[in-house]
Write a protein that holds these residues in place. Structure first.
Motif, mmCIF file in Angstrom:
data_model
loop_
_atom_site.group_PDB
_atom_site.id
_atom_site.type_symbol
_atom_site.label_atom_id
_atom_site.label_comp_id
_atom_site.label_asym_id
_atom_site.label_seq_id
_atom_site.Cartn_x
_atom_site.Cartn_y
_atom_site.Cartn_z
ATOM 1 N N ALA A 1 0.759 -1.202 -0.139
ATOM 2 C CA ALA A 1 0.115 -0.117 -0.009
ATOM 3 C C ALA A 1 1.027 1.329 -0.059
ATOM 4 N N GLN A 2 2.147 1.152 0.535
ATOM 5 C CA GLN A 2 3.020 2.185 0.517
ATOM 6 C C GLN A 2 3.819 2.541 -0.858
ATOM 7 N N GLY A 3 3.325 1.751 -1.638
ATOM 8 C CA GLY A 3 4.063 1.722 -3.208
ATOM 9 C C GLY A 3 5.461 1.392 -3.296
ATOM 10 N N HIS A 4 5.708 0.343 -2.327
ATOM 11 C CA HIS A 4 7.067 -0.441 -2.414
ATOM 12 C C HIS A 4 6.842 -1.886 -2.744
ATOM 13 N N PRO A 5 6.262 -2.070 -3.745
ATOM 14 C CA PRO A 5 6.272 -3.678 -4.095
ATOM 15 C C PRO A 5 7.585 -4.557 -4.542
ATOM 16 N N GLY A 6 8.560 -3.562 -4.813
ATOM 17 C CA GLY A 6 9.903 -4.205 -4.890
ATOM 18 C C GLY A 6 10.321 -4.804 -3.695
ATOM 19 N N VAL A 7 10.193 -4.500 -2.465
ATOM 20 C CA VAL A 7 10.261 -5.187 -1.339
ATOM 21 C C VAL A 7 9.798 -6.501 -1.208
ATOM 22 N N VAL A 8 8.524 -6.686 -1.430
ATOM 23 C CA VAL A 8 7.739 -7.872 -1.563
ATOM 24 C C VAL A 8 8.253 -8.969 -2.509
ATOM 25 N N ILE A 9 8.589 -8.385 -3.771
ATOM 26 C CA ILE A 9 8.924 -9.313 -4.687
ATOM 27 C C ILE A 9 10.396 -9.753 -4.540
ATOM 28 N N ALA A 10 11.330 -8.922 -3.852
ATOM 29 C CA ALA A 10 12.471 -9.425 -3.319
ATOM 30 C C ALA A 10 12.294 -10.401 -2.429
ATOM 31 N N LEU A 11 11.317 -10.333 -1.208
ATOM 32 C CA LEU A 11 11.063 -11.354 -0.285
ATOM 33 C C LEU A 11 10.721 -12.741 -1.108
ATOM 34 N N VAL A 12 9.919 -12.539 -2.025
ATOM 35 C CA VAL A 12 9.278 -13.673 -2.816
ATOM 36 C C VAL A 12 10.434 -14.331 -3.546
ATOM 37 N N ALA B 1 -16.082 -12.577 -13.396
ATOM 38 C CA ALA B 1 -14.613 -12.722 -13.736
ATOM 39 C C ALA B 1 -14.420 -12.831 -15.224
ATOM 40 N N THR B 2 -15.144 -13.782 -16.244
ATOM 41 C CA THR B 2 -14.945 -13.894 -17.597
ATOM 42 C C THR B 2 -15.439 -13.202 -18.456
ATOM 43 N N ALA B 3 -16.467 -12.139 -17.749
ATOM 44 C CA ALA B 3 -16.894 -11.106 -18.628
ATOM 45 C C ALA B 3 -15.856 -9.811 -18.655
ATOM 46 N N ARG B 4 -15.200 -9.994 -17.460
ATOM 47 C CA ARG B 4 -14.007 -8.686 -17.548
ATOM 48 C C ARG B 4 -12.914 -8.832 -18.402
ATOM 49 N N ASP B 5 -12.368 -7.831 -19.175
ATOM 50 C CA ASP B 5 -11.214 -7.902 -19.820
ATOM 51 C C ASP B 5 -9.909 -7.909 -18.831
ATOM 52 N N LEU B 6 -8.981 -8.582 -19.054
ATOM 53 C CA LEU B 6 -7.696 -8.668 -18.309
ATOM 54 C C LEU B 6 -7.081 -7.199 -18.128
ATOM 55 N N GLY B 7 -6.910 -6.881 -16.755
ATOM 56 C CA GLY B 7 -6.302 -5.355 -16.511
ATOM 57 C C GLY B 7 -5.225 -5.329 -17.203
ATOM 58 N N GLU B 8 -4.276 -4.036 -17.436
ATOM 59 C CA GLU B 8 -2.931 -3.810 -17.524
ATOM 60 C C GLU B 8 -2.074 -4.769 -16.645
ATOM 61 N N VAL B 9 -1.132 -5.288 -17.287
ATOM 62 C CA VAL B 9 -0.188 -6.056 -16.511
ATOM 63 C C VAL B 9 1.174 -5.109 -16.178
ATOM 64 N N THR B 10 1.394 -5.039 -15.028
ATOM 65 C CA THR B 10 2.632 -4.269 -14.617
ATOM 66 C C THR B 10 3.765 -4.935 -14.603
ATOM 67 N N VAL B 11 4.814 -4.334 -14.788
ATOM 68 C CA VAL B 11 6.155 -5.125 -14.753
ATOM 69 C C VAL B 11 6.401 -5.839 -13.366
ATOM 70 N N LEU B 12 6.267 -5.235 -12.487
ATOM 71 C CA LEU B 12 6.333 -5.653 -10.881
ATOM 72 C C LEU B 12 5.354 -6.914 -10.686
ATOM 73 N N GLY B 13 4.237 -6.800 -11.246
ATOM 74 C CA GLY B 13 3.208 -7.948 -11.041
ATOM 75 C C GLY B 13 3.787 -9.060 -11.698
ATOM 76 N N SER B 14 4.120 -8.889 -13.185
ATOM 77 C CA SER B 14 4.698 -9.899 -14.095
ATOM 78 C C SER B 14 5.963 -10.582 -13.296
ATOM 79 N N LEU B 15 6.786 -9.973 -12.661
ATOM 80 C CA LEU B 15 7.835 -10.459 -11.961
ATOM 81 C C LEU B 15 7.461 -11.356 -10.862
ATOM 82 N N LEU B 16 6.332 -10.728 -10.077
ATOM 83 C CA LEU B 16 5.617 -11.675 -8.850
ATOM 84 C C LEU B 16 5.347 -12.843 -9.342
ATOM 85 N N LEU B 17 4.480 -13.036 -10.440
ATOM 86 C CA LEU B 17 4.043 -14.189 -11.027
ATOM 87 C C LEU B 17 5.122 -15.301 -11.444
#
Length: 634
Positions: free
Chosen positions: A396-407, A472-488
Motif C-alpha cells: 500500500a505504501q508503493g514499495h512492491p519491490g520489497v515484496v518481490i525481493a522477499l518472494v 470474472a469471465t466477462a471482464r477484460d484482463l487489466g493492464e499487466v505491470t512489470v512488477l506484477g509480472s515479476l511476482l508471478l
C-alpha cells in the motif's frame, strides 16, 4: 504468522506500482538531471590551459573525416583495401587527435573509428592524447573518446601485433597497449580524488577499473552508449551483467593499487554522489577478481559508517540507509558481502528495523538488495518472520519491490514458499472465501486487490462475497505491470505452483491472449514454459486455452515470441493443430510483419502443399530434441 484482521479502510485498495528511483524520480529524494555539481578545479594550484590554447577542428577537416568514415563503412569488413584505408585515416587522426576528441561531431566519429582500429594506430592516437589527459578526461566530448580507447583493450590485448617488434613514434619507441593502460592508471592514481569527483572524469575511472580487472559491466557499457542521448532515450539498467576477458597480471596488481586509493578518503567516496559511483564499480570488479581486497574495502566502508553518531532509533547505519547517495553504495556493499558478513549486518544493524526500512522511500531499496543477497535459511527465516506481517502495508505504501525481493528470496533459498503465498492472498483480499483464490493471477499481475479489480463496494464489516465466475469471465484482463509480472514469474518457479496454474487455467482465451500480447505479461507465459516445477500435463492444461487465438498471437510483437516458444516445446500432434489453425489464414500471416516470421518458423508453406514431407521434417526435429534433452539430463 499472518496478517491481522482486515480493517475497513483496506477493503478497496489499488497498490501503487512502485516508486521509481533514480534521476528525478518523484518522491525519491534524488535530484533531477542537470543538478550534478561542476568539475572541481585541479589541486595544488594547477590550472588547465584556457580553451583557446587547444587546437580547434576546421570545417574542412571535419568534412574529410566524415567522408572517410562513410567510405570505410561501405568497404567490406575484411581485405587489404579496408586495412589500408583504416591506417591512412587514423594516421590523419593522430595529427588532429585532440581537436577531434574535443569536438562533438569529431568525438562521435573518432569513437567509431577506434571501434575497428588495429593495434598500432590505436596506440598512436592514445599516445597523442596522453599529454592532455586531464583536459580530455574532463571534457564532455573527450571523455567518451578515452572510454572508447579503453574499451578496445579486450579486443586487442594479446593480439599477435602486440608481440611484434616495437615501432618508433615521433618521440621514440611506441608504447605497447599494456604500457599505455598502466600509464593512464598511474596518472589517474596521482590525482585520484580529482578524477573520481569530476562529472566527466569519473567515467574514465570507472572504465579503467573494469579494464584493469578484465570485466566489463553491462550497466556501465549501456551508460557509455547512451551518454550522448537525450535523457528520455536512455534505458536504466539495474542488473549488472558482466563480460570477462584475459588481462596480464600487471593489470590486476594495478587494480589493487588503484583501489587502495579509496581507503585514503573513504568518507568522500561514501558521501559524494559522483565519487561514490567509482567505489560502487570497484566493489563489483573486485568481488569477481580480488574478493579478499573487496571484503577489506567493504569492512572499511562499514567501519566508517558504524563509527558515526548513533541515530535515535538504533544503529548509525540506519541514517545512511536513508540517504540518497550513501544508500546506493550500501546496496552494492550488501550485494558483494559473503553470508557470514550479511548475518552479522542483520544482527547488528537491521534486526528490528526491517518494517521501518521497507516503508521508507529510499531505505526500501537497500533493503531489497539485502534480500537479494540472502542465500541461507538461517538468515532468511528471521528476516521473513519480521517482514512478512507487513506485506499488505508495504504494498500500500508503493514499495512492491520489497515484496518481490522477499518472494524471490523464498524461491532462491527454498523455504517459506507456502507461507508467503498465503500472505499474498490475504494482502490482495482473495484468501477468503476460498473461491476467490482462483482469481489471484489477474490481481497479482495488475497489483490490485480483489475489490478494486472487480469494482466491488463492500460495506464495513460485511462478509466478503463469493467469487462470481460470470463476472470474472466477462471482464477484460487489466493492464499487466512489470512488477506484477515479476511476482508471478517467481511464484511459478516455487516448488508447488499449483494455485497459480489453476488461476491461469481459469482465464478465458481472450484474457490469456491479452496476457501473452503484453510486454510484461508475455514473460509470465515464458515462466510457464520454462519452470521445472510445472509438469507437462499442467503446461498443456494452461496452453490449451490459447486454441483459436494462434493467429492473433502470431500477428503480435510479444505474442509471436510466446508462440515461437510454445512451438519449440510442442509435440508433433500439438504442432499439427497449431499449423492447421495458422494455415487457414496463411495470407493474413504472410502480410503481417510478425506473422510472416512465424509462418516461416512453422514451415507453413510446406505444411499446406506437402503435408507428408512436413511431418517427416517435424518428426526428425522432435527426435533430435529428445536426444538432446536426454544428453542434457545425463
Amino acid at each position: 504468522m499472518g496478517l491481522g484482521p482486515r480493517s475497513p479502510h483496506q477493503a478497496g485498495r489499488r497498490f501503487p506500482a512502485g516508486g521509481k528511483r533514480g534521476r528525478g524520480a518523484k518522491g525519491s529524494g534524488r535530484p533531477p538531471p542537470g543538478c550534478q555539481r561542476q568539475p572541481c578545479p585541479p589541486p595544488d594550484g594547477r590550472s588547465e590551459p584556457p580553451p583557446d590554447a587547444h587546437p580547434h577542428l576546421s570545417p574542412e577537416a571535419l568534412g574529410y573525416f566524415r567522408r572517410a568514415l562513410s567510405a570505410l563503412k561501405e568497404v567490406p569488413e575484411t581485405g587489404e583495401e579496408r586495412e589500408l584505408m583504416v591506417y591512412n585515416v587514423l594516421k590523419e587522426v593522430e595529427a588532429q587527435a585532440l581537436a577531434l576528441a574535443t569536438n562533438r561531431a569529431g568525438s562521435e566519429m573518432l569513437q567509431e573509428l577506434l571501434g575497428f582500429s588495429p593495434l598500432k594506430p590505436l596506440c598512436r592516437v592514445w599516445a597523442a592524447l596522453r599529454p592532455n589527459l586531464r583536459f580530455v578526461a574532463c571534457h564532455r566530448c573527450g571523455v567518451h573518446v578515452l572510454q572508447s580507447a579503453l574499451l578496445q583493450l579486450p579486443r586487442l590485448l594479446g593480439s599477435p601485433a602486440e608481440e611484434e617488434e616495437e615501432e618508433d613514434g615521433k618521440d621514440g619507441p611506441l608504447e605497447t597497449l599494456e604500457e599505455l593502460g598502466l600509464g593512464l592508471a598511474a596518472e589517474v592514481c596521482d590525482d585520484f580524488l580529482f578524477y573520481c569527483g569530476d562529472t566527466h572524469g569519473s567515467f574514465v575511472v570507472r572504465t579503467l577499473l573494469q579494464v584493469l580487472g578484465g570485466t566489463l559491466l553491462e550497466s556501465e557499457r549501456a551508460r557509455h552508449r547512451g551518454s550522448q542521448l537525450p535523457e528520455a532515450q536512455r534505458a536504466p539498467s539495474r542488473e549488472c551483467k558482466a563480460t570477462d576477458f584475459e588481462v596480464p597480471e600487471t593489470f590486476l596488481n594495478c587494480l589493487q593499487n588503484l583501489s587502495s586509493c579509496f581507503l585514503k578518503d573513504i568518507a568522500v567516496f561514501i558521501t559524494d554522489k559522483i565519487s561514490s559511483f567509482c567505489l560502487q564499480v570497484a566493489l563489483q570488479i573486485l568481488h569477481r577478481k580480488l574478493p579478499q581486497f573487496c571484503a577489506h574495502l567493504c569492512n572499511a566502508v562499514m567501519g566508517y559508517l558504524s563509527s558515526r553518531n548513533s541515530s535515535a532509533d538504533g544503529s548509525p547505519l540506519l541514517l545512511f540507509l536513508r540517504d540518497q547517495t550513501s544508500s546506493r553504495l550500501l546496496e552494492q556493499v550488501l550485494l558483494v558481502s559473503e553470508p557470514p558478513k550479511l548475518q552479522s549486518l542483520f544482527e547488528d544493524h537491521f534486526q528490528g528495523q526491517l518494517q521501518t526500512l521497507a516503508a521508507h522511500p529510499i531505505a526500501n531499496f537497500p533493503l531489497q538488495r539485502f534480500l537479494d543477497a540472502v542465500t541461507t535459511p538461517e538468515l532468511l527465516s528471521p528476516v521473513f518472520e519480521e517482514l512478512s506481517p507487513a506485506l499488505e502495508a508495504v504494498l500500500a505504501q508503493g514499495h512492491p519491490g520489497v515484496v518481490i525481493a522477499l518472494v524471490r528470496a523464498c524461491h532462491r533459498v527454498g523455504i517459506h514458499q507456502a507461507q508467503v503465498l498465503q500472505l499474498l492472498l490475504e494482502a490482495f483480499h482473495c484468501a477468503e472465501p476460498s473461491s476467490r483464490q482462483v482469481a489471484c493471477v489477474p490481481l497479482f499481475a495488475t497489483l490490485m486487490t480483489y475489490e478494486v479489480y472487480y469494482g466491488l463496494a463492500e460495506e464495513e464489516g460485511a462478509v466478503p462475497a463469493e467469487h462470481q465466475v460470470e463476472m470474472a469471465t466477462a471482464r477484460d484482463l487489466g493492464e499487466v505491470t512489470v512488477l506484477g509480472s515479476l511476482l508471478l514469474q517467481h511464484l511459478l518457479h516455487f516448488s508447488s505452483p499449483g494455485l497459480i496454474l489453476r488461476s491461469l487455467g481459469a482465464l478465458t482465451g481472450p484474457q490469456l491472449l491479452t496476457l501473452a500480447q503484453s510486454p510484461a505479461g508475455s514473460h509470465v507465459l515464458d515462466a510457464v514454459l520454462t519452470s521445472p516445477s510445472v509438469t507437462r500435463k499442467q503446461r498443456r492444461q494452461v496452453l490449451k486455452t490459447l486454441k483459436g487465438q494462434y493467429v492473433a498471437l502470431a500477428c503480435s510483437r510479444h505474442g509471436s515470441r510466446v508462440l515461437d516458444a510454445i512451438w519449440s516445446g510442442a509435440a508433433l500432434g500439438a504442432r499439427k493443430e497449431i499449423a492447421a489453425e495458422l494455415g487457414a489464414r496463411n495470407q493474413e500471416l504472410i502480410r503481417d510483419p510478425f506473422g510472416h516470421h512465424v509462418a516461416r518458423n512453422v514451415a507453413l508453406t510446406t505444411f499446406l502443399k506437402r503435408r507428408e514431407a512436413w511431418e517427416q521434417q517435424q518428426g526428425a526435429v522432435a527426435k533430435r530434441r529428445r536426444a538432446l534433452n536426454s544428453i542434457l539430463e545425463d
